[in-house]
Design an enzyme around this catalytic site. Structure first.
Site, PDB file in Angstrom:
ATOM      1  N   GLN A 128       3.111  10.017   0.994  1.00 29.16           N
ATOM      2  CA  GLN A 128       4.431   9.383   1.088  1.00 29.16           C
ATOM      3  C   GLN A 128       5.340   9.748  -0.081  1.00 29.16           C
ATOM      4  O   GLN A 128       6.553   9.583   0.012  1.00 29.16           O
ATOM      5  CB  GLN A 128       4.287   7.859   1.156  1.00 29.16           C
ATOM      6  CG  GLN A 128       3.611   7.369   2.423  1.00 29.16           C
ATOM      7  CD  GLN A 128       3.436   5.868   2.394  1.00 29.16           C
ATOM      8  OE1 GLN A 128       2.430   5.374   1.898  1.00 29.16           O
ATOM      9  NE2 GLN A 128       4.407   5.128   2.890  1.00 29.16           N
ATOM     10  N   HIS A 183      -4.551   2.117   7.504  1.00 29.41           N
ATOM     11  CA  HIS A 183      -3.162   2.596   7.553  1.00 29.41           C
ATOM     12  C   HIS A 183      -2.932   3.697   6.499  1.00 29.41           C
ATOM     13  O   HIS A 183      -2.336   4.733   6.791  1.00 29.41           O
ATOM     14  CB  HIS A 183      -2.235   1.392   7.313  1.00 29.41           C
ATOM     15  CG  HIS A 183      -0.778   1.705   7.202  1.00 29.41           C
ATOM     16  ND1 HIS A 183       0.159   1.211   8.091  1.00 29.41           N
ATOM     17  CD2 HIS A 183      -0.065   2.427   6.292  1.00 29.41           C
ATOM     18  CE1 HIS A 183       1.363   1.624   7.744  1.00 29.41           C
ATOM     19  NE2 HIS A 183       1.258   2.369   6.645  1.00 29.41           N
ATOM     20  N   GLU A 184      -3.432   3.467   5.284  1.00 30.36           N
ATOM     21  CA  GLU A 184      -3.180   4.422   4.187  1.00 30.36           C
ATOM     22  C   GLU A 184      -3.993   5.705   4.355  1.00 30.36           C
ATOM     23  O   GLU A 184      -3.491   6.797   4.057  1.00 30.36           O
ATOM     24  CB  GLU A 184      -3.463   3.766   2.829  1.00 30.36           C
ATOM     25  CG  GLU A 184      -2.652   2.504   2.515  1.00 30.36           C
ATOM     26  CD  GLU A 184      -1.152   2.664   2.672  1.00 30.36           C
ATOM     27  OE1 GLU A 184      -0.662   3.800   2.553  1.00 30.36           O
ATOM     28  OE2 GLU A 184      -0.476   1.656   2.945  1.00 30.36           O
ATOM     29  N   HIS A 211      -2.217   8.032   6.565  1.00 25.54           N
ATOM     30  CA  HIS A 211      -1.158   8.808   5.881  1.00 25.54           C
ATOM     31  C   HIS A 211      -1.715  10.106   5.311  1.00 25.54           C
ATOM     32  O   HIS A 211      -1.068  11.148   5.389  1.00 25.54           O
ATOM     33  CB  HIS A 211      -0.559   8.010   4.720  1.00 25.54           C
ATOM     34  CG  HIS A 211       0.540   7.065   5.110  1.00 25.54           C
ATOM     35  ND1 HIS A 211       1.692   7.488   5.727  1.00 25.54           N
ATOM     36  CD2 HIS A 211       0.674   5.723   4.941  1.00 25.54           C
ATOM     37  CE1 HIS A 211       2.487   6.440   5.930  1.00 25.54           C
ATOM     38  NE2 HIS A 211       1.893   5.346   5.465  1.00 25.54           N
ATOM     39  N   CYS A 257       5.821  -0.104   6.948  1.00 33.35           N
ATOM     40  CA  CYS A 257       5.503   1.064   6.126  1.00 33.35           C
ATOM     41  C   CYS A 257       6.722   1.405   5.278  1.00 33.35           C
ATOM     42  O   CYS A 257       7.846   1.401   5.792  1.00 33.35           O
ATOM     43  CB  CYS A 257       5.155   2.237   7.044  1.00 33.35           C
ATOM     44  SG  CYS A 257       4.736   3.747   6.165  1.00 33.35           S
ATOM     45  N   LEU A 258       6.512   1.703   4.003  1.00 28.89           N
ATOM     46  CA  LEU A 258       7.641   2.081   3.143  1.00 28.89           C
ATOM     47  C   LEU A 258       8.321   3.358   3.641  1.00 28.89           C
ATOM     48  O   LEU A 258       9.479   3.590   3.323  1.00 28.89           O
ATOM     49  CB  LEU A 258       7.160   2.278   1.698  1.00 28.89           C
ATOM     50  CG  LEU A 258       6.851   0.992   0.921  1.00 28.89           C
ATOM     51  CD1 LEU A 258       6.234   1.329  -0.428  1.00 28.89           C
ATOM     52  CD2 LEU A 258       8.095   0.138   0.744  1.00 28.89           C
ATOM     53  N   GLY A 269       0.840  -1.195   0.000  1.00 30.89           N
ATOM     54  CA  GLY A 269       0.000   0.000   0.000  1.00 30.89           C
ATOM     55  C   GLY A 269       0.871   1.240   0.000  1.00 30.89           C
ATOM     56  O   GLY A 269       1.985   1.228   0.537  1.00 30.89           O
TER      57      GLY A 269
HETATM   58  C1  QAP Z   1       0.906  -0.855   5.025  1.00 34.78           C
HETATM   59  O1  QAP Z   1       3.045  -1.242   4.119  1.00 34.78           O
HETATM   60  C2  QAP Z   1       0.596  -2.125   5.752  1.00 34.78           C
HETATM   61  O2  QAP Z   1       9.971  -1.834   6.133  1.00 34.78           O
HETATM   62  C3  QAP Z   1       1.706  -1.028   3.755  1.00 34.78           C
HETATM   63  O3  QAP Z   1      11.785  -2.618   4.309  1.00 34.78           O
HETATM   64  C4  QAP Z   1       1.610  -2.994   6.155  1.00 34.78           C
HETATM   65  O4  QAP Z   1       3.650  -1.829   2.064  1.00 34.78           O
HETATM   66  C5  QAP Z   1      -0.684  -2.434   6.082  1.00 34.78           C
HETATM   67  C6  QAP Z   1       7.757  -2.379   3.286  1.00 34.78           C
HETATM   68  C7  QAP Z   1       1.295  -4.164   6.834  1.00 34.78           C
HETATM   69  C8  QAP Z   1      -0.984  -3.595   6.756  1.00 34.78           C
HETATM   70  C9  QAP Z   1       0.000  -4.471   7.139  1.00 34.78           C
HETATM   71  C10 QAP Z   1       8.191  -2.060   4.548  1.00 34.78           C
HETATM   72  C11 QAP Z   1       8.687  -2.775   2.349  1.00 34.78           C
HETATM   73  C12 QAP Z   1       6.339  -2.278   2.894  1.00 34.78           C
HETATM   74  C13 QAP Z   1       9.535  -2.146   4.882  1.00 34.78           C
HETATM   75  C14 QAP Z   1       3.979  -1.656   3.211  1.00 34.78           C
HETATM   76  C15 QAP Z   1      10.469  -2.545   3.936  1.00 34.78           C
HETATM   77  C16 QAP Z   1      10.047  -2.855   2.662  1.00 34.78           C
HETATM   78  C17 QAP Z   1       5.353  -1.834   3.700  1.00 34.78           C
HETATM   79 CO    CO Z   2       2.646   3.422   5.418  1.00 34.75          CO
END
Ligand code: QAP
Ligand code: CO
Length: 173
Positions: A51, A133-134, A137, A91-92, A46
């Site tokens: 971001q 979550h999004e 943001h 989270c990215l 997401g």
């Molecule tokens: C939000 O998060 C989310 O630390 C989206 O090194 C996450 O896409 C909602 C990511 C989990 C629900 C459950 C994070 C990629 C991606 C990192 C993401 C990383 C590489 C996170």
């Molecule tokens: Co995020």
């Protein structure tokens, strides 16, 4: 298509509130497609416009294994919340960190798709968590805001150090 730069915590621009999209035009579709490409490249599920330093209420999500089921959410709104559950989130914008967050278990939400059509749907599980979550943001909120102040402070120090190191590396190269 273009890759966009993903802002990292504690960049203060992650705290800006995104504005509603007035009309779903070609510039919004381009932003959404660039966000999707950026999210795929960085291995996310997401990504919110905040971001990538665009203050527009635009979100892209893809929970599929094959990365071929994108969901585009314009001006998303949660209309009903039900129950609660904890899930490990990442989270990215907070690379390398994951922690448990408590959120509603089931939601109803409404948004515009890339054609400007209003869609209303329900979600539970990972999609429900991801939408919450999004949308956070877009309101300048990060998942780490739900953690204890001690964890937040540790994380801030760690990421500031990491950014310093990266800037230094870039200089010597
Ligand atoms: C939000 O998060 C989310 O630390 C989206 O090194 C996450 O896409 C909602 C990511 C989990 C629900 C459950 C994070 C990629 C991606 C990192 C993401 C990383 C590489 C996170
Ligand atoms: Co995020």
């Amino acid at each position: 298509m273009a890759l966009l730069e993903v802002l990292h915590f504690p960049n203060p621009r992650l705290r800006l509130k995104a504005q509603a999209v007035e009309s779903v035009d070609e510039s919004i579709r381009t932003l959404a497609r660039d966000m999707l490409e950026t999210m795929y490249t960085e291995g996310g599920i997401g990504l919110a416009a905040t971001q990538v330093d665009a203050q527009k209420r635009v979100i892209v999500i893809d929970l599929s294994e094959d990365r071929n089921e994108p969901i585009y959410l314009i001006n998303p709104e949660i209309t009903e919340l039900e129950g609660s559950e904890q899930m490990k989130e990442g989270c990215l914008s907070v690379p390398g960190y994951y922690d448990l967050v408590e959120r509603a278990e089931k939601i109803r939400f409404r948004y515009l798709d890339l054609d400007g059509n209003t869609i209303e749907r329900e979600a539970d599980g990972l999609l429900a968590v991801c939408v919450q979550h999004e949308i956070d943001h877009l309101d300048g909120k990060l998942f780490i805001d739900y953690l204890s102040p001690l964890k937040q402070q540790r994380l801030r120090k760690k990421l500031e150090k990491q950014e310093r190191l990266e800037r230094h590396q870039a200089q010597v190269l």
